[in-house]
Design an enzyme around this catalytic site. Structure first.
Site, PDB file in Angstrom:
ATOM      1  N   SER A 210      61.249  19.120  33.399  1.00  0.00           N
ATOM      2  CA  SER A 210      62.589  19.139  32.797  1.00  0.00           C
ATOM      3  C   SER A 210      62.586  19.174  31.277  1.00  0.00           C
ATOM      4  O   SER A 210      63.634  19.396  30.664  1.00  0.00           O
ATOM      5  CB  SER A 210      63.391  17.924  33.273  1.00  0.00           C
ATOM      6  OG  SER A 210      63.754  18.064  34.620  1.00  0.00           O
TER       7      SER A 210
ATOM      8  N   LYS B 174      64.142  22.159  29.747  1.00  0.00           N
ATOM      9  CA  LYS B 174      65.597  22.388  29.775  1.00  0.00           C
ATOM     10  C   LYS B 174      66.217  22.611  28.399  1.00  0.00           C
ATOM     11  O   LYS B 174      66.959  23.588  28.207  1.00  0.00           O
ATOM     12  CB  LYS B 174      66.294  21.239  30.499  1.00  0.00           C
ATOM     13  CG  LYS B 174      65.990  21.180  31.984  1.00  0.00           C
ATOM     14  CD  LYS B 174      66.590  19.945  32.633  1.00  0.00           C
ATOM     15  CE  LYS B 174      66.297  19.881  34.123  1.00  0.00           C
ATOM     16  NZ  LYS B 174      66.808  18.639  34.738  1.00  0.00           N
TER      17      LYS B 174
ATOM     18  N   TYR C 137      63.609  29.394  37.844  1.00  0.00           N
ATOM     19  CA  TYR C 137      63.733  28.074  37.236  1.00  0.00           C
ATOM     20  C   TYR C 137      62.512  27.208  37.559  1.00  0.00           C
ATOM     21  O   TYR C 137      61.999  26.483  36.692  1.00  0.00           O
ATOM     22  CB  TYR C 137      65.008  27.390  37.716  1.00  0.00           C
ATOM     23  CG  TYR C 137      65.104  25.936  37.345  1.00  0.00           C
ATOM     24  CD1 TYR C 137      65.254  25.538  36.015  1.00  0.00           C
ATOM     25  CD2 TYR C 137      65.015  24.940  38.326  1.00  0.00           C
ATOM     26  CE1 TYR C 137      65.326  24.197  35.680  1.00  0.00           C
ATOM     27  CE2 TYR C 137      65.080  23.595  37.988  1.00  0.00           C
ATOM     28  CZ  TYR C 137      65.234  23.231  36.669  1.00  0.00           C
ATOM     29  OH  TYR C 137      65.297  21.900  36.333  1.00  0.00           O
TER      30      TYR C 137
ATOM     31  N   TYR D  84      69.426  11.521  31.187  1.00  0.00           N
ATOM     32  CA  TYR D  84      70.185  11.421  32.439  1.00  0.00           C
ATOM     33  C   TYR D  84      71.087  10.194  32.472  1.00  0.00           C
ATOM     34  O   TYR D  84      71.809   9.933  31.515  1.00  0.00           O
ATOM     35  CB  TYR D  84      69.223  11.425  33.643  1.00  0.00           C
ATOM     36  CG  TYR D  84      68.269  12.576  33.655  1.00  0.00           C
ATOM     37  CD1 TYR D  84      68.747  13.881  33.531  1.00  0.00           C
ATOM     38  CD2 TYR D  84      66.901  12.390  33.770  1.00  0.00           C
ATOM     39  CE1 TYR D  84      67.880  14.958  33.547  1.00  0.00           C
ATOM     40  CE2 TYR D  84      66.025  13.465  33.788  1.00  0.00           C
ATOM     41  CZ  TYR D  84      66.520  14.741  33.665  1.00  0.00           C
ATOM     42  OH  TYR D  84      65.664  15.802  33.671  1.00  0.00           O
TER      43      TYR D  84
ATOM     44  N   VAL E  92      59.376  14.957  34.865  1.00  0.00           N
ATOM     45  CA  VAL E  92      58.826  14.125  35.941  1.00  0.00           C
ATOM     46  C   VAL E  92      57.311  14.214  36.066  1.00  0.00           C
ATOM     47  O   VAL E  92      56.719  13.505  36.877  1.00  0.00           O
ATOM     48  CB  VAL E  92      59.490  14.457  37.300  1.00  0.00           C
ATOM     49  CG1 VAL E  92      60.959  14.073  37.285  1.00  0.00           C
ATOM     50  CG2 VAL E  92      59.303  15.922  37.661  1.00  0.00           C
TER      51      VAL E  92
END
Length: 428
Positions: A64, A67, A191, A243, A261
Site C-alpha cells: 500500500s 498508493k 493494481y 487508515y 502490509v
C-alpha cells in the site's frame, strides 16, 4: 569524525528490537512467510544524503505504500478534475480493505483505502492505455521516485491474486457505479502488480524524500511530479495514510505517512527529510508495530511534527542599524533564516516603524537561507515604495537569494555583495 545520525538510528532500532508483538500479514501466504525479525530505518535528506541502519537493502514488496505515488501519477497524467471526480479526499475512519463508497456518487472516500487506490491505478497513464501499458507507466513512475529501475515480484503477485476476492468485489462495485469503466479483473490484476513491486527501505526513503523535496528526486535531479501534486498527496497522506489510525497518527506523530502490509512505513516532512522503516510484524490496523514506535520516537526526539511551532517571525530581523555618517549613512536591516509570509510581514513592519530618514536603505540577505514566493513579492514591493519615497535601495545578496529582482514600476534596487560595497559606492 563519524556522523552522529547512524549512531542515533542504531540506538533507536536497539530500543524497539525487543518488541515482538504483532503478526506478519497472514492473509497473503508469501507475506506470512516473511522473516519477522527484519528491522531497518533510513533517513534521506532533500539534498540527497542517506543515513541507514539495519536491514535497509533487503527487498520486500511495496504494497500500500505504492498508493500515494500512484495517486500522484494519476493527478499528473489526468489532471486534478478527472481524478477528484472519481476519488474523494475524506478520511473514511475504516480499515484499508473496507467496501465503502460515497452513497450519492459511488466514489471511494480517498485514494489510500483499497477502493480509492484501485481507482487511482485505473487513472494512471494517458487515457486509452491497455492494462499492460498502464502497469508499465506505474512501475516507471515508482522507479522515478526511487531513482532506480524497480521490478515486480511475480510470486507475491500470484499469491495475492489467488486471495484477491475482496478487491475484486470492490472493483465490481466501482464498475457498477461507472467509477471504473473497464474490466474490473484487469484493473485489480494491474493494481496487484503495482503492490508487488520490490523495494528496499533505502528506496522508500528516497521516494519519500522526493515528496519532501517538492517532487524532485534528490539524487537524480528529476522533477517527477509538480509541486501542486506534492501538496495534494502529502495532505491526503497526513489525513488518510494510516487508515483508521490516521487521527492518532496526525496528532501524535504529525508526519505525512503511508504504511504497507509487508512491513514498510514511510514519512515525508516537506522541505526536510524522507524517512522509511522496515519491520514485518503488523498491528491490528495493518501498520508495522516497530515502525510506528520508531516514527513516534523520531517525531518526539527531533521535533518533526508538521505542526511544530516555528521560531517567531520577529526572529527574521537580526538587527536594524545605521552604517556610515552624515549624508552617506545608510539604514542596514540584517535578515536571517527562512522568510515566509509572517517573516516578510515582520520586515515590512520594521521598515514602517523605523521610517528610515537615511537616503540609503539596505536589506542584508547574507544570513537568509530561503525566501518563498509570497515573501519575495512583498519585499520587492517594499523596495519599490522605498524608491518612490526617494530612497536608494540596496540588496546585500551574496548567495543570490533574490535572483533577478524587479521591484516593478518606479522601483529600483542595486544588488551588492556586502555592506562595505554600499558604503564605498556612496562615498566616491
Amino acid at each position: 569524525m563519524r556522523s552522529i545520525i547512524p549512531d542515533y538510528l542504531a540506538e533507536a532500532l536497539g530500543d524497539v528490537a525487543a518488541d515482538t508483538s504483532g503478526e506478519t500479514a497472514g492473509y497473503i501466504p508469501e507475506l506470512a512467510a516473511a522473516d519477522p525479525e527484519r528491522l531497518g530505518a533510513v533517513f534521506a535528506t532533500v539534498d540527497g544524503q542517506v543515513y541507514g541502519v539495519g536491514d535497509i537493502d533487503t527487498e520486500f514488496t511495496i504494497q500500500s505504500i505504492s498508493k500515494p505515488f500512484t495517486y500522484a501519477l494519476a493527478l499528473t497524467d489526468r489532471g486534478f478534475g478527472p481524478v477528484l471526480a472519481k476519488v474523494g479526499v475524506e478520511p473514511s475512519g475504516e480499515a484499508f480493505n473496507q467496501i465503502s463508497l460515497e452513497g450519492d456518487t459511488g466514489r471511494p472516500f480517498n485514494p489510500m483505502i483499497n477502493a480509492g487506490a484501485i481507482t487511482a491505478h485505473s487513472l494512471a497513464g494517458a487515457p486509452g492505455l491497455d492494462p499492460e501499458e498502464r502497469v508499465e507507466r506505474v512501475v516507471q513512475g515508482l522507479s522515478a521516485f526511487a531513482g532506480r529501475r524497480l521490478k515486480i515480484d511475480e510470486a507475491v503477485c500470484a499469491s495475492e491474486m489467488e486471495h484477491a476476492h475482496r478487491n475484486l468485489a470492490i472493483a465490481h462495485m466501482l464498475r457498477s457505479h461507472n467509477i471504473l469503466t473497464e474490466d474490473p479483473r484487469a484493473v485489480v490484476d494491474g493494481y496487484t502488480r503495482q503492490c508487488s513491486v520490490l523495494v528496499t527501505a533505502r528506496d522508500l526513503a528516497m521516494m519519500a524524500a522526493t515528496l519532501a523535496n517538492r517532487g524532485v528526486n534528490p539524487l537524480s535531479g528529476e522533477q517527477v511530479i509538480r509541486e501542486q501534486v506534492v501538496r495534494q498527496v502529502l495532505s491526503v497522506m497526513l489525513t488518510c495514510g494510516m487508515y483508521d489510525a490516521a487521527g492518532d497518527w496526525a496528532t501524535q506523530v504529525g508526519i505525512p505517512a503511508k504504511s504497507g502490509v509487508a512491513g514498510g512505513l514511510i514519512g515525508a516532512l516537506p522541505g526536510q527529510i524522507g524517512i522509511a522503516t522496515f519491520s514485518p510484524r503488523l498491528d491490528l490496523h495493518g501498520n508495522s508495530v516497530r515502525g510506528v514506535s520508531l516514527f513516534e520516537r523520531f517525531s518526539s526526539d527531533m521535533g518533526l511534527h508538521v505542526m511544530e511551532v516555528p521560531a517567531p517571525a520577529r526572529a527574521v530581523v537580526r538587527s536594524d542599524d545605521v552604517a556610515g555618517h552624515g549624508p552617506d549613512a545608510i539604514r542596514v536591516i540584517r535578515l536571517q533564516g527562512g522568510i515566509g509570509f509572517a517573516g516578510a510581514e515582520r520586515i515590512v513592519r520594521e521598515i514602517l516603524d523605523t521610517a528610515p530618514p537615511e537616503a540609503g536603505v539596505a536589506l542584508d540577505f547574507t544570513m537568509v537561507y530561503s525566501i518563498d514566493g509570497v515573501a519575495r513579492r512583498m519585499l520587492l514591493e517594499v523596495a519599490r515604495r522605498l524608491t518612490l519615497d526617494g530612497h536608494e535601495v540596496y540588496l546585500v545578496d551574496p548567495e543570490s537569494m533574490m535572483p533577478d529582482p524587479d521591484p516593478g514600476d518606479g522601483g529600483r534596487v542595486t544588488v551588492v555583495e556586502d555592506v562595505e560595497q554600499v558604503l564605498n559606492s556612496r562615498t566616491h
